[in-house]
Design a protein around this motif. Structure first.
Motif, short mmCIF file in Angstrom:
data_model
loop_
_atom_site.label_atom_id
_atom_site.label_comp_id
_atom_site.label_asym_id
_atom_site.label_seq_id
_atom_site.Cartn_x
_atom_site.Cartn_y
_atom_site.Cartn_z
N GLN A 1 46.18 39.15 37.73
CA GLN A 1 46.07 40.70 37.38
C GLN A 1 45.00 40.92 36.43
O GLN A 1 44.47 39.95 35.88
CB GLN A 1 47.46 40.86 36.63
N ALA A 2 44.21 41.91 36.50
CA ALA A 2 43.38 42.34 35.70
C ALA A 2 43.71 43.89 35.27
O ALA A 2 44.21 44.34 36.15
CB ALA A 2 41.86 42.18 36.00
N ARG A 3 43.18 44.30 34.26
CA ARG A 3 43.10 45.86 33.70
C ARG A 3 41.72 46.30 33.39
O ARG A 3 40.98 45.63 32.33
CB ARG A 3 44.17 45.85 32.63
N GLU A 4 41.16 47.19 33.82
CA GLU A 4 39.98 48.03 33.60
C GLU A 4 38.82 47.18 33.93
O GLU A 4 37.65 47.60 34.24
CB GLU A 4 39.82 48.40 32.12
N LYS A 5 38.83 45.94 33.43
CA LYS A 5 37.44 44.83 33.98
C LYS A 5 38.24 43.55 34.22
O LYS A 5 39.29 43.09 33.97
CB LYS A 5 36.62 45.02 33.07
N GLY A 6 37.30 42.70 34.94
CA GLY A 6 37.64 41.36 35.28
C GLY A 6 37.84 41.17 36.64
O GLY A 6 37.48 42.07 37.59
N LYS A 7 38.54 40.06 37.10
CA LYS A 7 38.70 39.98 38.39
C LYS A 7 39.94 39.39 38.80
O LYS A 7 40.71 38.92 37.93
CB LYS A 7 37.58 38.71 39.07
N VAL A 8 40.53 39.44 40.20
CA VAL A 8 41.73 39.02 40.62
C VAL A 8 41.32 38.26 41.75
O VAL A 8 40.41 38.21 42.39
CB VAL A 8 42.63 40.21 41.01
N PHE A 9 42.39 37.31 42.24
CA PHE A 9 42.06 36.31 42.97
C PHE A 9 43.25 36.47 44.15
O PHE A 9 44.38 36.21 43.60
CB PHE A 9 42.00 34.87 42.54
N SER A 10 42.96 36.42 45.37
CA SER A 10 43.95 36.46 46.52
C SER A 10 44.05 35.11 47.11
O SER A 10 43.09 34.65 47.95
CB SER A 10 43.83 37.47 47.60
N GLU A 11 45.14 34.18 46.74
CA GLU A 11 45.22 32.69 47.52
C GLU A 11 45.47 33.04 48.83
O GLU A 11 44.78 32.28 49.56
CB GLU A 11 46.66 32.13 46.79
N ILE A 12 46.02 33.74 49.49
CA ILE A 12 46.11 33.99 50.94
C ILE A 12 44.79 34.12 51.70
O ILE A 12 44.33 33.73 52.67
CB ILE A 12 47.28 35.11 51.37
N LEU A 13 44.23 35.12 51.05
CA LEU A 13 42.82 35.35 51.74
C LEU A 13 41.73 34.59 51.02
O LEU A 13 40.36 34.69 51.77
CB LEU A 13 42.37 36.69 51.48
N GLY A 14 41.96 33.86 49.83
CA GLY A 14 40.62 32.98 49.43
C GLY A 14 39.66 34.01 48.87
O GLY A 14 38.21 33.72 48.99
N LEU A 15 39.86 34.95 48.30
CA LEU A 15 39.26 36.17 47.92
C LEU A 15 39.20 36.86 46.64
O LEU A 15 40.46 36.69 46.11
CB LEU A 15 39.56 37.55 48.81
N GLU A 16 37.98 36.67 46.11
CA GLU A 16 37.96 37.11 44.57
C GLU A 16 37.52 38.53 44.32
O GLU A 16 36.60 38.78 45.27
CB GLU A 16 37.21 36.33 43.77
N ILE A 17 38.09 39.66 43.76
CA ILE A 17 37.79 40.86 43.86
C ILE A 17 37.69 41.20 42.41
O ILE A 17 38.27 41.25 41.43
CB ILE A 17 38.97 41.73 44.32
N ASP A 18 36.24 41.78 42.04
CA ASP A 18 35.96 42.40 40.72
C ASP A 18 36.27 43.74 40.73
O ASP A 18 36.21 44.57 41.69
CB ASP A 18 34.60 42.21 40.63
N LEU A 19 37.12 44.37 39.38
CA LEU A 19 37.58 45.40 39.47
C LEU A 19 36.45 46.54 39.40
O LEU A 19 36.83 47.93 39.67
CB LEU A 19 38.56 45.88 38.27
N LYS A 20 35.30 46.04 39.00
CA LYS A 20 34.31 46.81 38.79
C LYS A 20 33.99 47.69 40.43
O LYS A 20 33.48 48.76 40.33
CB LYS A 20 32.81 46.69 38.13
N ASP A 21 34.15 46.79 41.27
CA ASP A 21 33.88 47.34 42.66
C ASP A 21 34.83 48.25 43.21
O ASP A 21 34.66 48.86 44.10
CB ASP A 21 33.89 46.04 43.94
N ILE A 22 36.07 48.10 42.63
CA ILE A 22 37.19 49.08 42.99
C ILE A 22 37.20 50.48 42.12
O ILE A 22 37.38 51.44 42.75
CB ILE A 22 38.66 48.27 42.76
N TYR A 23 36.98 50.42 41.09
CA TYR A 23 37.24 51.35 40.12
C TYR A 23 36.19 52.14 39.47
O TYR A 23 36.17 53.14 38.93
CB TYR A 23 38.23 50.97 38.82
N GLU A 24 34.89 51.63 39.69
CA GLU A 24 33.57 52.18 39.23
C GLU A 24 33.29 53.36 39.97
O GLU A 24 33.56 53.63 41.11
CB GLU A 24 32.30 51.01 39.47
N GLY A 25 32.72 54.29 39.32
CA GLY A 25 32.28 55.54 39.95
C GLY A 25 33.25 56.93 39.58
O GLY A 25 32.94 57.89 40.06
N GLY A 26 34.31 56.31 39.02
CA GLY A 26 35.31 57.56 38.83
C GLY A 26 35.65 58.16 39.91
O GLY A 26 35.77 57.65 41.03
#
Length: 180
Positions: free
Chosen positions: A154-179
């Motif tokens: 889990q992450a809130r506002e910034k940071g990264k989350v990791f999916s074990e199933i997909l082996g994927l790390e996702i940075d919240l800035k890539d999802i929530y940036e830009g308003g």
């Protein structure tokens, strides 16, 4: 969210006779539930995440990632998913009408009108359940275990989350940036 009829129970066949496009519906325990069109922030977050998943499709074990698709669980339950991810070795099948059988990953982006259903009923049989809240800028990943769903990242506002199933790390800035 609005229940169309409290008196009549509907089936998957009734659901299939609905017109395509807005307004959107789900069939939950035999009740047709009308969903409003998602808000702009909801659509932008979904688009950004889908972009990352499509990039991953070409490089990994993901068979497909699909946005706004119906998931047929049984005759009384057809859910509309924000994003479904199917692995190449997964059991779910994509057909013209939607997905049959639980996808490997279900992604739900909370909206005020659908939060109850997103939090409670859409987890059936999936390996991972991702829950995003654009208003709070949170991202939670739950893994399906023998003891039920367990929060694994889990992450809130910034940071990264990791999916074990997909082996994927996702940075919240890539999802929530830009308003919006």
């Amino acid at each position: 969210m609005k229940v169309l009829s409290e008196e009549r129970k509907y089936s998957a066949q009734d659901f299939e006779r609905l017109p395509e496009g807005p307004p959107y519906y789900q069939l939950i325990n035999g009740e047709l539930i009308k969903n409003p069109t998602p808000e702009v922030i909801h659509q932008k977050v979904a688009g950004r995440l889908l972009y990352l998943l499509h990039k991953l499709e070409k490089e990994t074990k993901i068979s497909t990632a699909i946005h706004l698709i119906d998931l047929y669980l049984d005759e009384k339950n057809v859910f509309q998913l924000d994003i479904a991810v199917l692995l190449k070795e997964g059991k779910a099948k994509v057909e013209e009408k939607g997905i049959f059988g639980p996808p490997d990953v279900v992604v739900e982006i909370l909206s005020p009108s659908t939060a109850y259903y997103d939090l409670i009923v859409k987890k059936a049989g999936v390996k991972e359940y991702w829950l995003l809240d654009p208003n709070r800028k949170t991202f939670e990943i739950y893994k399906n275990t023998e003891e039920g769903f367990k929060l694994t990242s889990q992450a809130r506002e910034k940071g990264k989350v990791f999916s074990e199933i997909l082996g994927l790390e996702i940075d919240l800035k890539d999802i929530y940036e830009g308003g919006i």
